[in-house]
Design an enzyme around this catalytic site. Structure first.
Site, mmCIF file in Angstrom:
data_model
loop_
_atom_site.group_PDB
_atom_site.id
_atom_site.type_symbol
_atom_site.label_atom_id
_atom_site.label_comp_id
_atom_site.label_asym_id
_atom_site.label_seq_id
_atom_site.Cartn_x
_atom_site.Cartn_y
_atom_site.Cartn_z
ATOM 1 N N GLU A 79 0.845 -1.207 0.000
ATOM 2 C CA GLU A 79 0.000 0.000 0.000
ATOM 3 C C GLU A 79 0.881 1.258 0.000
ATOM 4 O OE1 GLU A 79 -2.478 -1.451 3.357
ATOM 5 O OE2 GLU A 79 -4.143 -0.800 2.091
ATOM 6 N N GLU A 95 -4.221 -9.256 3.573
ATOM 7 C CA GLU A 95 -5.040 -8.952 4.759
ATOM 8 C C GLU A 95 -6.249 -9.859 4.909
ATOM 9 O OE1 GLU A 95 -3.688 -6.804 2.742
ATOM 10 O OE2 GLU A 95 -2.802 -5.152 3.858
#
Ligand code: ZOZ
Ligand code: NAD
Length: 649
Positions: A34, A54
């Site tokens: 990210e 995730e």
């Protein structure tokens, strides 16, 4: 709730006027990727791996990953990566457009050079948050399909579904609003019990590799032996899958059957499995790794043998005596028995310290679990070798003590027993399986039984003197003073062994078929059985079916902990998730018991035991009583309440 602190930092980087180039040297997973997506360019080393895993922890990428990735690589590719958590190689990342360049040298040097080459260029087109998601006319259809697939495979897990919703926001909302939606959804997941369960499971799976035994043998002080060549004796349901896993791990394999006909059949089946697997995983075909033979003499020079013949102690003993004479000194002799005494087999050999259980799970080339069973005489080196071998075969190895059924099958027994009793009381296999599958099991217990083969358990019950053909009256359903259901025995007497014969608790289109269909014959058989035994069918609600099956299984888990057969609750949980398709998002049976509340589980067990006093499996074990009486401590403290067992190794 405030977003993760990473978010403002990524915004600052993206808004910078100077070009920022991310150098991905090793792994960029989750927040790392990210962060890289907030940079203006990304350079990766050719060995780097990237991904947003995730979802596997019950979360979603909460630092803009769900908003930037689809803007950069398009919705279909982003959906796939975010909902599966799959890692990609640098080469695939380049192909997908996640990175701008891949280097075989230092990623940092390449990034500095790259930054110099773009210095002064406008960054307007490099800020991903300003992109519009690539649109296509079939976008609605893509989301609909993704949602359907995710709901099917998630088996009740909410994170994959939420990931689809977050990516959807990247298409329907402007970036800032999409980020708000991402934050909202992240917060829902963060506070859900599922994220907690998945994170517990993540650490549990790592913890089991640091094994130890009551006598003090440990993972870090026991050295595995090298194994290059292995043998499998018996190529039935299990031996075939085990041979496939060994060959795919790069070992030379000698595969042994009794006669030409069985050998040929097995060879064909194994080749098919290898072919399909090579196609699916893009790995080279490992067919030439396996040599087939009808004589056990062919295993003389192997480093490790896995015996997978019928579940018959006398037969296994003979084979271990033979192996002990045939194999070169130092060969590890392993058995895939479902629950027979490892020590009794070890006593047939000249080197009992080289005997351990390597208990695989059906289908053996697919299931990720290996129970490694140490007997009282197994050496730490033998145990370490089997543990390492499992890892090499792509399995998670869990060390367990020697007792009837070890950990997994010992817990399976009271669970299956409850399922049989439910049939006697009025349920159908479909109803019980539906309840278990709605809970999240990959397959209900009756479908699993058909997959494994009903004859396996039948052989064990026969050897234990539990099968009394033709018995009638009340005694037909009592053994040793406890309630017993002969239903499984009666099916086997009819030649119904499950998938392998095309008939079991369900019917299949042919022997070896895999699609379970309800069988009117079986429904009639159950009705006739109930009538014969004066049993009146009643409507059993879902809650009762689930509680009786699961709490009986969990109760045995506590007994196993108390007996020191499993090192801790984490070991049991990993065994059930990877070996029996227990839903990972519920952490495993022991974690689940804690989630439900030990006092509640205890109270329900007491209730059912009062209703069925002749069912031993429902009698609450003293450990659950002790824990509940001590205000139900968290799972990581349960060990403090377990008395140290006697040395087992
Ligand atoms: O449904 C998935 C699953 O995990 N099911 C639970 C399986 C389970 O609980 N196994 C434990 C059995 S107990 C045991 O093994 C211990 C023991 O000692 C037993 C002793 C006897 C006790 C008796 C009482 C029980 C499963 C992995 C099966 C399938 O998942 P997916 O549907 O996602 O998989 P696919 O479609 O991607 O296929 C992957 C490979 O699996 C093969 N497969 C699928 N369904 C099958 C099956 N193989 C046999 N039977 C089935 N019903 C499938 O063919 C594919 O393999 P390849 O070779 O075709 O590529
Ligand atoms: P199976 O009946 O499908 O296969 C057993 C094979 O062993 C047969 O092909 C048979 O011909 C062969 N065999 C018998 N005697 C032999 C000998 N002397 N030499 C060579 N081969 C011989 O049984 P299975 O389900 O594969 O079970 C094998 C073992 O694995 C059992 O101990 C069982 O308890 C255990 N196990 C079974 C499962 C399961 O789900 N089926 C799971 C884990 C462990």
């Amino acid at each position: 709730m405030r977003g993760p602190p990473l978010v403002p930092m990524i915004h600052l980087i993206e808004a910078a006027e100077k070009p920022v180039v991310a150098a991905v040297e090793g792994v960029a997973l989750g927040g790392g990727l990210e962060l890289a997506l907030g940079c203006h360019y990304r350079i990766a080393h050719s060995k780097a791996r990237l991904g947003l895993p995730e979802v596997t922890l019950g979360l979603l990428p909460g630092a803009g990953g769900t908003q930037r990735l689809p803007r950069l690589i398009g919705v279909p590719a982003a959906l796939e990566l975010i909902t599966t958590g799959r890692h990609v190689t640098a080469a695939e990342a380049l192909q997908l457009g996640i990175v701008d360049e891949v280097t075989d040298h230092s990623a940092v040097d390449a990034a500095v050079k790259f930054a110099q080459s773009v210095a002064g260029k406008s960054l307007d087109a490099r800020r991903i948050s300003t992109y519009l998601c690539p649109r296509s006319p079939d976008l609605a259809e893509i989301f609909e399909k993704a949602m359907k697939e995710v709901r099917r495979s998630a088996r009740g897990a909410i994170a994959p579904v939420t990931c689809v919703q977050a990516v959807h926001a990247s298409v329907t909302l402007p970036y800032a609003k999409g980020m708000e939606r991402e934050r909202e959804l992240f917060s829902t997941l963060f506070t859900s019990g599922q994220a907690h369960a998945l994170q517990y499971y993540f650490f549990a799976q790592r913890a089991v590799s640091r094994w130890s035994t009551p006598s003090g043998a440990r993972w870090d002080t026991s050295k595995p032996r090298p194994v290059r060549k292995a043998a499998v004796i018996g190529l039935g349901t299990m031996g075939r899958g085990i041979s496939v896993s060994l060959a795919q791990a790069g070992l030379s394999v000698v595969a042994v059957e009794t006669q030409e006909k069985q050998l040929l059949e097995a060879k064909q089946a194994v080749s098919g499995m290898l072919e399909r697997s090579a196609k699916r995983r893009g790995v080279p075909l490992a067919d030439d790794k396996i040599k087939y033979n009808c004589s056990v003499q062919a295993v003389a020079d192997v480093d490790l043998v896995i015996e997978a013949v019928f579940e018959d102690m006398a037969l296994k003993k003979t084979i271990f005596q033979q192996l002990s004479g045939i194999c070169k000194p130092g060969t590890l002799l392993c058995t895939n028995t479902s629950g027979l005494d490892i020590d009794e087999l070890a006593s047939q050999t000249q080197s009992p310290e080289l005997v351990v259980g390597m208990h695989f799970f059906a289908p053996a080339h697919v299931m990720k679990l290996l129970e490694v069973v140490y007997g009282p005489r197994s050496s730490p080196e033998a145990l370490a070798t089997a543990m390492e071998m499992g890892k090499k075969m792509g399995k998670v190895s869990v060390a367990v003590g020697n007792c009837r059924g070890f950990v997994g099958n010992r817990m399976l027994k009271p669970y299956l027993e409850q399922a049989f009793f439910l049939l006697e009381e009025g349920a159908t296999p479909e109803q019980v399986d539906q309840v278990l599958e709605e809970f999240g099991f990959a397959m209900g217990v009756f479908k699993v039984s058909d997959l494994s083969g009903l004859d396996v358990g039948w052989k064990v019950r026969k050897a234990d003197g539990l099968v009394v053909p033709g018995s009638t009256g009340k005694s037909a359903r009592i053994r040793g003073g406890s309630r017993y259901s002969p239903l499984g025995d009666l099916l086997c007497e009819q030649g119904r062994f499950g998938q392998k014969t095309g008939r079991g608790w369900y019917q299949y289109d042919k022997p070896g078929g895999r699609v379970a269909k309800p069988d009117p014959w079986l429904h009639g058989f159950l009705e006739e059985y109930r009538a014969r035994h004066g049993l009146v069918a009643r409507r059993i609600d879902h809650q009762e079916m689930l509680e009786r099956c699961l709490y009986a299984l969990i109760n045995e888990g506590f007994q196993i902990l108390q007996d020191g057969i499993a090192a801790g609750p984490e070991d049991i949980d990993v065994i059930y998730v990877l070996g029996y398709g227990w839903p990972r998002h519920r952490g495993g049976p022991m974690f689940y018991a804690g989630l439900v509340g030990l006092d509640k589980v205890l109270e329900r067990l007491e209730h059912y035991h009062q209703v069925y006093p002749d069912v031993l499996g429902l009698k609450p074990c003293s450990l659950i009583r002790k824990l509940a009486a001590s205000s139900s401590p968290p799972i990581h403290r349960w060990r403090e309440f377990i008395q140290k067992p006697r040395s087992q190794l």
